[in-house]
Design a protein around this motif. Structure first.
Motif, PDB file in Angstrom:
ATOM      1  N   ALA A  13       5.720  16.547  82.805  1.00  0.00           N
ATOM      2  CA  ALA A  13       4.653  17.532  83.030  1.00  0.00           C
ATOM      3  C   ALA A  13       5.244  18.904  83.324  1.00  0.00           C
ATOM      4  O   ALA A  13       4.735  19.928  82.846  1.00  0.00           O
ATOM      5  CB  ALA A  13       3.753  17.075  84.170  1.00  0.00           C
ATOM      6  N   TYR A  14       6.332  18.938  84.104  1.00  0.00           N
ATOM      7  CA  TYR A  14       6.981  20.222  84.391  1.00  0.00           C
ATOM      8  C   TYR A  14       7.569  20.829  83.109  1.00  0.00           C
ATOM      9  O   TYR A  14       7.463  22.032  82.875  1.00  0.00           O
ATOM     10  CB  TYR A  14       8.074  20.059  85.440  1.00  0.00           C
ATOM     11  N   ALA A  15       8.179  20.001  82.277  1.00  0.00           N
ATOM     12  CA  ALA A  15       8.735  20.495  81.020  1.00  0.00           C
ATOM     13  C   ALA A  15       7.623  21.034  80.120  1.00  0.00           C
ATOM     14  O   ALA A  15       7.779  22.080  79.482  1.00  0.00           O
ATOM     15  CB  ALA A  15       9.520  19.388  80.310  1.00  0.00           C
ATOM     16  N   ASP A  16       6.495  20.332  80.070  1.00  0.00           N
ATOM     17  CA  ASP A  16       5.354  20.821  79.282  1.00  0.00           C
ATOM     18  C   ASP A  16       4.875  22.172  79.790  1.00  0.00           C
ATOM     19  O   ASP A  16       4.566  23.072  79.009  1.00  0.00           O
ATOM     20  CB  ASP A  16       4.196  19.819  79.328  1.00  0.00           C
ATOM     21  N   GLN A  40       5.825  29.585  75.283  1.00  0.00           N
ATOM     22  CA  GLN A  40       4.855  29.938  74.245  1.00  0.00           C
ATOM     23  C   GLN A  40       4.164  31.258  74.602  1.00  0.00           C
ATOM     24  O   GLN A  40       3.991  32.117  73.741  1.00  0.00           O
ATOM     25  CB  GLN A  40       3.828  28.820  74.100  1.00  0.00           C
ATOM     26  N   ALA A  41       3.804  31.441  75.882  1.00  0.00           N
ATOM     27  CA  ALA A  41       3.173  32.681  76.321  1.00  0.00           C
ATOM     28  C   ALA A  41       4.132  33.873  76.176  1.00  0.00           C
ATOM     29  O   ALA A  41       3.689  34.992  75.962  1.00  0.00           O
ATOM     30  CB  ALA A  41       2.718  32.560  77.771  1.00  0.00           C
ATOM     31  N   MET A  42       5.427  33.592  76.247  1.00  0.00           N
ATOM     32  CA  MET A  42       6.436  34.645  76.080  1.00  0.00           C
ATOM     33  C   MET A  42       6.717  34.925  74.602  1.00  0.00           C
ATOM     34  O   MET A  42       7.498  35.818  74.291  1.00  0.00           O
ATOM     35  CB  MET A  42       7.727  34.238  76.780  1.00  0.00           C
ATOM     36  N   GLY A  43       6.114  34.124  73.729  1.00  0.00           N
ATOM     37  CA  GLY A  43       6.353  34.296  72.300  1.00  0.00           C
ATOM     38  C   GLY A  43       7.649  33.668  71.841  1.00  0.00           C
ATOM     39  O   GLY A  43       8.185  34.021  70.786  1.00  0.00           O
ATOM     40  N   LEU A  44       8.169  32.710  72.603  1.00  0.00           N
ATOM     41  CA  LEU A  44       9.416  32.041  72.274  1.00  0.00           C
ATOM     42  C   LEU A  44       9.120  30.677  71.661  1.00  0.00           C
ATOM     43  O   LEU A  44       8.094  30.079  71.958  1.00  0.00           O
ATOM     44  CB  LEU A  44      10.269  31.857  73.540  1.00  0.00           C
ATOM     45  N   PRO A  45      10.038  30.147  70.853  1.00  0.00           N
ATOM     46  CA  PRO A  45       9.819  28.815  70.283  1.00  0.00           C
ATOM     47  C   PRO A  45       9.843  27.748  71.376  1.00  0.00           C
ATOM     48  O   PRO A  45      10.603  27.812  72.325  1.00  0.00           O
ATOM     49  CB  PRO A  45      10.995  28.631  69.312  1.00  0.00           C
ATOM     50  N   VAL A  46       8.972  26.773  71.221  1.00  0.00           N
ATOM     51  CA  VAL A  46       8.838  25.679  72.181  1.00  0.00           C
ATOM     52  C   VAL A  46       9.826  24.600  71.829  1.00  0.00           C
ATOM     53  O   VAL A  46      10.013  24.255  70.668  1.00  0.00           O
ATOM     54  CB  VAL A  46       7.399  25.143  72.163  1.00  0.00           C
ATOM     55  N   SER A  47      10.479  24.022  72.880  1.00  0.00           N
ATOM     56  CA  SER A  47      11.472  22.966  72.610  1.00  0.00           C
ATOM     57  C   SER A  47      10.863  21.591  72.656  1.00  0.00           C
ATOM     58  O   SER A  47       9.808  21.356  73.123  1.00  0.00           O
ATOM     59  CB  SER A  47      12.631  23.042  73.615  1.00  0.00           C
ATOM     60  N   GLY A  63       4.839  25.819  77.926  1.00  0.00           N
ATOM     61  CA  GLY A  63       3.685  26.715  77.891  1.00  0.00           C
ATOM     62  C   GLY A  63       4.065  28.138  78.247  1.00  0.00           C
ATOM     63  O   GLY A  63       3.568  29.097  77.652  1.00  0.00           O
ATOM     64  N   VAL A  64       4.964  28.282  79.211  1.00  0.00           N
ATOM     65  CA  VAL A  64       5.461  29.610  79.585  1.00  0.00           C
ATOM     66  C   VAL A  64       6.217  30.218  78.407  1.00  0.00           C
ATOM     67  O   VAL A  64       6.033  31.398  78.080  1.00  0.00           O
ATOM     68  CB  VAL A  64       6.365  29.542  80.845  1.00  0.00           C
TER      69      VAL A  64
END
Length: 160
Positions: A143-146, A153-160, A150-151
């Protein structure tokens, strides 16, 4: 024997009393630890954790304000974090044009860099592997990783 729970779980309005009861049951197994009656746990949880509309809530809110525990990360704090772990500026093709505005809502700065967030997610994965027999550890860290993704994604960075 150990009991693992998260802050989010114990403070959740629905799951919190259940986790508090689980904590009470766990402590009851220890010799010399006084524990309240099991039936009283949800009521005590509500007073201690949720404390709605009473004098204790007002005092807690005053203390929180005085100590500034809920203060947002200021631009000055953000700058100091960035100086501690500098990140190269985005390539010109990804940088915003001067004078442009954004429709994005939320904070205009983030306290962690993309690589720092990736490292946190990596540590969560390592711990999940190390404690694979503890299912709840995997659930909490997942849940913390998710949330961190999300952070990103909000920064416009690719999600791992």
């Amino acid at each position: 024997k150990r009991l693992i729970m998260s802050y989010e779980g114990i403070t959740d309005p629905v799951a919190g009393p259940i986790f508090a009861t689980e904590l009470s049951d766990f402590l009851r197994q220890s010799r010399g630890v006084p524990v309240i009656e099991r039936e009283s746990v949800p009521c005590i949880w509500k007073i201690v954790i949720r404390y709605r509309g009473d004098a204790a809530a007002a005092r807690a809110d005053q203390s929180r304000r005085r100590l500034n525990l809920a203060a947002p990360i200021t631009p000055e704090i953000h700058r100091s974090l960035q100086e501690a772990a500098p990140v190269a500026p985005p390539p010109p093709s990804q940088a915003a044009a001067p004078g442009t505005t954004t429709l994005r809502s939320g904070a205009s700065f983030h306290p962690y860099t993309g690589p720092q967030i990736d490292r946190m997610i990596g540590v969560f994965k390592e711990l999940t592997t190390e404690f694979k027999e503890e299912v709840r550890v995997g659930q909490i860290l997942g849940a913390y990783a998710d949330a961190l993704n999300g952070v990103k994604q909000a920064m416009g960075l690719p999600v791992s």
